[in-house]
Design a protein around this motif. Structure first.
Motif, short mmCIF file in Angstrom:
data_model
loop_
_atom_site.label_atom_id
_atom_site.label_comp_id
_atom_site.label_asym_id
_atom_site.label_seq_id
_atom_site.Cartn_x
_atom_site.Cartn_y
_atom_site.Cartn_z
N VAL A 1 0.84 -1.20 0.00
CA VAL A 1 0.00 0.00 0.00
C VAL A 1 0.88 1.25 0.00
N ALA A 2 1.90 1.26 0.84
CA ALA A 2 2.81 2.41 0.90
C ALA A 2 3.52 2.61 -0.44
N ALA A 3 3.90 1.52 -1.10
CA ALA A 3 4.55 1.62 -2.41
C ALA A 3 3.60 2.19 -3.45
N VAL A 4 2.35 1.79 -3.42
CA VAL A 4 1.35 2.33 -4.35
C VAL A 4 1.18 3.83 -4.10
N GLU A 5 1.12 4.22 -2.85
CA GLU A 5 0.97 5.64 -2.52
C GLU A 5 2.19 6.46 -2.99
N ARG A 6 3.39 5.89 -2.83
CA ARG A 6 4.60 6.59 -3.31
C ARG A 6 4.54 6.75 -4.83
N PHE A 7 4.10 5.72 -5.53
CA PHE A 7 3.96 5.79 -6.98
C PHE A 7 3.00 6.92 -7.36
N ALA A 8 1.86 6.97 -6.67
CA ALA A 8 0.84 7.98 -6.99
C ALA A 8 1.31 9.40 -6.65
N GLU A 9 2.25 9.53 -5.74
CA GLU A 9 2.79 10.85 -5.40
C GLU A 9 3.61 11.44 -6.54
N GLY A 10 4.17 10.59 -7.36
CA GLY A 10 5.04 11.04 -8.43
C GLY A 10 4.27 11.55 -9.63
N PRO A 11 4.99 11.90 -10.66
CA PRO A 11 4.33 12.37 -11.89
C PRO A 11 3.68 11.21 -12.63
N ALA A 12 2.75 11.55 -13.47
CA ALA A 12 2.09 10.52 -14.30
C ALA A 12 3.14 9.82 -15.14
N PRO A 13 3.09 8.48 -15.21
CA PRO A 13 4.08 7.77 -16.02
C PRO A 13 3.86 8.04 -17.50
N ALA A 14 4.96 8.12 -18.24
CA ALA A 14 4.86 8.34 -19.69
C ALA A 14 4.17 7.16 -20.35
N LEU A 15 4.58 5.98 -20.00
CA LEU A 15 3.98 4.75 -20.51
C LEU A 15 3.70 3.85 -19.32
N ALA A 16 2.74 3.01 -19.44
CA ALA A 16 2.39 2.09 -18.36
C ALA A 16 3.22 0.81 -18.46
N ASP A 17 4.47 0.95 -18.85
CA ASP A 17 5.35 -0.20 -19.01
C ASP A 17 5.46 -0.98 -17.70
N GLY A 18 5.03 -2.21 -17.71
CA GLY A 18 5.10 -3.05 -16.53
C GLY A 18 4.03 -2.76 -15.49
N MET A 19 3.19 -1.76 -15.75
CA MET A 19 2.18 -1.37 -14.77
C MET A 19 1.20 -2.51 -14.51
N ALA A 20 0.77 -3.20 -15.54
CA ALA A 20 -0.19 -4.27 -15.37
C ALA A 20 0.39 -5.37 -14.48
N ASN A 21 1.65 -5.71 -14.67
CA ASN A 21 2.28 -6.73 -13.84
C ASN A 21 2.33 -6.31 -12.38
N ARG A 22 2.68 -5.08 -12.11
CA ARG A 22 2.75 -4.59 -10.73
C ARG A 22 1.36 -4.53 -10.10
N ARG A 23 0.38 -4.07 -10.88
CA ARG A 23 -0.99 -4.00 -10.36
C ARG A 23 -1.52 -5.41 -10.09
#
Length: 168
Positions: free
Chosen positions: A17-39
């Motif tokens: 959960v903390a890792a997801v929140e850190r990700f959301a704190e950052g800028p929008a990703p240019a591409l969702a490369d690997g995003m589906a695997n992490r989600r």
């Protein structure tokens, strides 16, 4: 499920959960490369935890000889089902790459959902863990109606929709 194992799962999920929140704190990703695997990894861990809670804790605890344990398990099962419904709606709304122009809306949605997951885990720790081990009343106890297996595969399908997976 042992208390130690349950609390270890809580720690792992809260770290995720903390890792997801850190990700959301950052800028929008240019591409969702690997995003589906992490989600999917996050979803898999979360749903596995809730499925185990339903089958090894809530279901048997609903036949506990202590009325308080029965009531706590029934409430936890209902609240978990509500959270999973919210989670499913979030995934349906936010699958695929997230457009930069909606990043702030996505970020707020992520924070709300992560807060709901924290609340659910805190409730398990406060309301269920103190009632372990289960004290069966002798009745044959079956699983609760929720397993989350079908939901896991449905969510996985949404996450990977349109994405070609590498051959094994």
């Amino acid at each position: 499920m042992s208390v130690d194992r349950l609390l270890a799962q809580h720690c792992r999920i809260l770290a995720n959960v903390a890792a997801v929140e850190r990700f959301a704190e950052g800028p929008a990703p240019a591409l969702a490369d690997g995003m589906a695997n992490r989600r999917w990894a996050f979803t898999r861990d979360l749903l596995l935890h809730f499925a185990q809670m339903e089958s090894t804790v809530y279901g048997p605890m609903m036949n506990d000889r202590r009325e308080r344990a029965q009531q706590s398990a029934a409430l936890a099962s209902v609240e978990t089902a509500a959270l999973m419904s919210e989670y499913r709606e979030h995934v349906a709304r936010w699958h695929g790459p997230h457009p930069a122009d909606q990043w702030e809306t996505y970020r707020r949605a992520v924070y709300r959902l992560m807060q709901r997951i924290r609340i659910r885990l805190e409730a398990e720790a406060a309301m269920i863990v103190p009632l372990l081990p289960i004290q069966p009343d002798g009745a044959d106890c079956g699983p609760t109606r929720e397993s989350y297996v079908a939901e896991a595969w449905e969510i996985r399908g949404v996450l990977f929709d349109g994405i070609k997976l590498p051959s094994a």
